[in-house]
Design an enzyme around this catalytic site. Structure first.
Site, PDB file in Angstrom:
ATOM      1  N   LYS A 213      -0.747  -3.862   4.253  1.00 59.54           N
ATOM      2  CA  LYS A 213      -0.617  -5.020   5.144  1.00 59.54           C
ATOM      3  C   LYS A 213      -1.878  -5.279   5.976  1.00 59.54           C
ATOM      4  O   LYS A 213      -2.839  -5.856   5.486  1.00 59.54           O
ATOM      5  CB  LYS A 213       0.642  -4.891   5.993  1.00 59.54           C
ATOM      6  CG  LYS A 213       1.914  -4.820   5.102  1.00 59.54           C
ATOM      7  CD  LYS A 213       3.165  -5.024   5.869  1.00 59.54           C
ATOM      8  CE  LYS A 213       4.428  -4.754   5.074  1.00 59.54           C
ATOM      9  NZ  LYS A 213       4.832  -5.808   4.158  1.00 59.54           N
TER      10      LYS A 213
ATOM     11  N   ASP B 274       4.797   6.759   6.209  1.00 63.92           N
ATOM     12  CA  ASP B 274       4.548   5.456   5.596  1.00 63.92           C
ATOM     13  C   ASP B 274       4.266   4.479   6.733  1.00 63.92           C
ATOM     14  O   ASP B 274       5.172   4.005   7.418  1.00 63.92           O
ATOM     15  CB  ASP B 274       5.765   5.018   4.778  1.00 63.92           C
ATOM     16  CG  ASP B 274       5.550   3.656   4.127  1.00 63.92           C
ATOM     17  OD1 ASP B 274       4.590   2.957   4.505  1.00 63.92           O
ATOM     18  OD2 ASP B 274       6.356   3.286   3.254  1.00 63.92           O
TER      19      ASP B 274
ATOM     20  N   TYR C 138      12.253   1.945   3.336  1.00 60.92           N
ATOM     21  CA  TYR C 138      11.749   1.307   2.126  1.00 60.92           C
ATOM     22  C   TYR C 138      10.285   1.677   1.999  1.00 60.92           C
ATOM     23  O   TYR C 138       9.526   1.534   2.961  1.00 60.92           O
ATOM     24  CB  TYR C 138      11.920  -0.210   2.236  1.00 60.92           C
ATOM     25  CG  TYR C 138      11.393  -0.999   1.055  1.00 60.92           C
ATOM     26  CD1 TYR C 138      12.067  -1.006  -0.156  1.00 60.92           C
ATOM     27  CD2 TYR C 138      10.219  -1.744   1.167  1.00 60.92           C
ATOM     28  CE1 TYR C 138      11.588  -1.735  -1.243  1.00 60.92           C
ATOM     29  CE2 TYR C 138       9.736  -2.479   0.096  1.00 60.92           C
ATOM     30  CZ  TYR C 138      10.423  -2.468  -1.108  1.00 60.92           C
ATOM     31  OH  TYR C 138       9.945  -3.197  -2.172  1.00 60.92           O
TER      32      TYR C 138
HETATM   33  N1  HOZ Z   1       9.673  -6.199   1.254  1.00 64.45           N
HETATM   34  C1  HOZ Z   1       9.004  -7.046   2.151  1.00 64.45           C
HETATM   35  C2  HOZ Z   1       9.525  -6.942   3.523  1.00 64.45           C
HETATM   36  N2  HOZ Z   1       9.972  -5.699   3.956  1.00 64.45           N
HETATM   37  C3  HOZ Z   1       9.055  -8.485   1.713  1.00 64.45           C
HETATM   38  C4  HOZ Z   1       7.781  -8.884   1.128  1.00 64.45           C
HETATM   39  C5  HOZ Z   1       7.698 -10.342   0.702  1.00 64.45           C
HETATM   40  O1  HOZ Z   1       8.678 -10.925   0.280  1.00 64.45           O
HETATM   41  O2  HOZ Z   1       6.615 -10.848   0.769  1.00 64.45           O
END
Ligand code: HOZ
Length: 430
Positions: A267, A239, A144
């Site tokens: 992050k 990534d 992802y």
């Molecule tokens: N896509 C995020 C985890 N892989 C989730 C982010 C969120 O809901 O804050």
């Protein structure tokens, strides 16, 4: 456990926010029940609107590597807000953070700050396309890279959690330019490259996957990809939104000793504020506007408050190598405890882990790619998730996510997590 305030908020939220949440995984749909609404957090704990206390295993999906409300970052932010919140003009801290990132991340020679990991990945492939004059990219099934159109093809995280790895709304043209290969399958990559000679601009991957659960690169996989990219003139992109400044101060690339051409970050880089970045070889980054013709911009990019938080976080990590030693020790202790419990209960579930990232998969198969991650018993994971929550452990509400440890976890917290895990497993397997 009383979560009535959270339940009421969630019900109200459904009327105004799609699905009641601003990011899909948070809705708890993969595990059932109602999400807890968080009111505050400190150190290793989060507190919900009903004042329940939980030990943190999400840590805002990674950024809170030092635990919540770290004093230095709080001070940096509160000092910065005295000088207003946004200028839309260059500031001293942007130079300092760029210099620091270049010194910490082995492959980065120049870096551009953006506001999220999604912006970073979208921008990185645009630069790769501009630089190579090619259109196609290769990504891996189950990885992802945020919600940019090009990446919502066989996507992991919330996209797979909700059964929409290929999102409607992505045009056929964009989808056609995204080629996908199974993770850890070098041969499949070579075949794609051979079938699309001279057409592939970039190959992007999570060097350690967090978004189909934690999945590690097989021996030689990253090296093999580096070689293919070198042979074919493909821009190799790591990534490191999840792994950057987490698996070591230089991220996965330092840990595995492989240099990509471009890296995307997010992050931890913002210390909890919305920050992303992309960077890499100067000859590629020099294509970015205003130096080069590839356009990318942002009013809030390099926002002074976010930079204050990020710079303080990165400086701290840079100056405190013991952070990484502690995270390794905590990770080992937790995974050993889980492994012992699993064996003791006569189970054979798979735990993938590296440093401070781990996922317990409810499958007996080794999890090395997307198909093997999907052999997990998802209803059982849902029950386990709630059993852990009831015991005061706050995990990511999906089998297809990694957990993230922080330095705020002490031995006593890890013991509590191990005990909760054993009790929860016992409860759900009956
Ligand atoms: N896509 C995020 C985890 N892989 C989730 C982010 C969120 O809901 O804050």
């Amino acid at each position: 456990m009383n979560i009535s305030t959270s339940q009421a908020l969630f019900e109200k939220a459904q009327g105004f926010i799609p699905g009641g949440v601003n990011s899909p995984v948070r809705a708890f749909r993969a595990v059932g029940g109602s999400p807890v609404f968080i009111k505050s957090a400190k150190g290793p704990y989060v507190y919900d609107e009903d004042d329940n206390e939980y030990i943190e295993l999400i840590n805002s999906w990674g950024p809170m590597i030092l635990g919540h409300g770290h004093e230095l970052i709080q001070k940096a932010v509160s000092d910065a807000i005295q000088h207003s919140f946004s200028f839309g003009a260059p500031t001293r801290r942007e130079v300092e953070i760029a210099e620091l990132i270049v010194s910490m991340v082995p492959s980065i020679e120049k870096v551009r700050m953006v506001n999220s990991g999604t912006e970073a990945t979208m921008s990185a492939i645009r630069v790769a396309r501009g630089f190579t004059g090619r259109d196609k990219i290769i990504k891996f099934e189950g990885c992802y890279h945020g919600h940019g159109d090009s990446f919502l093809i066989a996507a992991g995280s919330g996209a797979v959690t909700f059964g929409t790895p290929d999102s409607p709304g992505v045009t056929k043209g964009v989808a056609n330019d995204t080629l996908t290969a199974p993770y850890n399958d070098l041969e499949a990559v070579q075949k794609l490259v051979d079938a699309n000679k001279g057409a592939i601009a970039a190959l992007i991957l999570e060097p350690v996957v967090g978004n189909m659960g934690c999945v590690l690169p097989a021996e030689g996989f990253l090296e093999g990809l580096r070689k293919i990219c070198d042979e074919e003139g493909i821009v190799f992109i790591f990534d490191e939104v999840m792994t950057g400044f987490r698996l070591s101060k230089g991220g996965a690339q330092e840990r595995f000793g492989i240099k990509p051409d471009l890296t995307t970050l997010g992050k931890i880089i913002g210390g909890g504020m919305p920050v992303g970045a992309y960077g890499g070889k100067a000859e590629i980054m020099n294509w970015v506007s205003p130096l080069g013709p590839v356009y990318q911009a942002g009013t809030l990019s390099g926002n002074p408050i976010a930079m204050a938080a990020g710079l303080t976080m990165l400086n701290y990590l840079n100056e405190h190598p013991e952070v990484y030693t502690q995270l390794e020790v905590s990770g080992h202790k937790l995974v050993n405890g889980f492994t012992n419990s699993i064996k003791k209960l006569g189970l054979n579930y798979t735990i993938n882990s590296i440093g401070s990232m781990y996922t317990l998969f409810f499958t007996e198969q080794a999890v090395t790619d997307f198909p093997s991650a999907k052999t997990s018993d998802l209803p059982l994971f849902g029950k386990y998730f709630h059993a852990m929550l009831d015991r005061g452990i706050y995990m990511g509400p999906s089998q297809f996510e990694s957990m993230f440890l922080s330095t705020a976890l002490e031995n006593s917290h890890i013991d509590r997590i191990i005990q909760a895990n054993e009790e929860s497993l016992k409860e759900v397997i009956g």
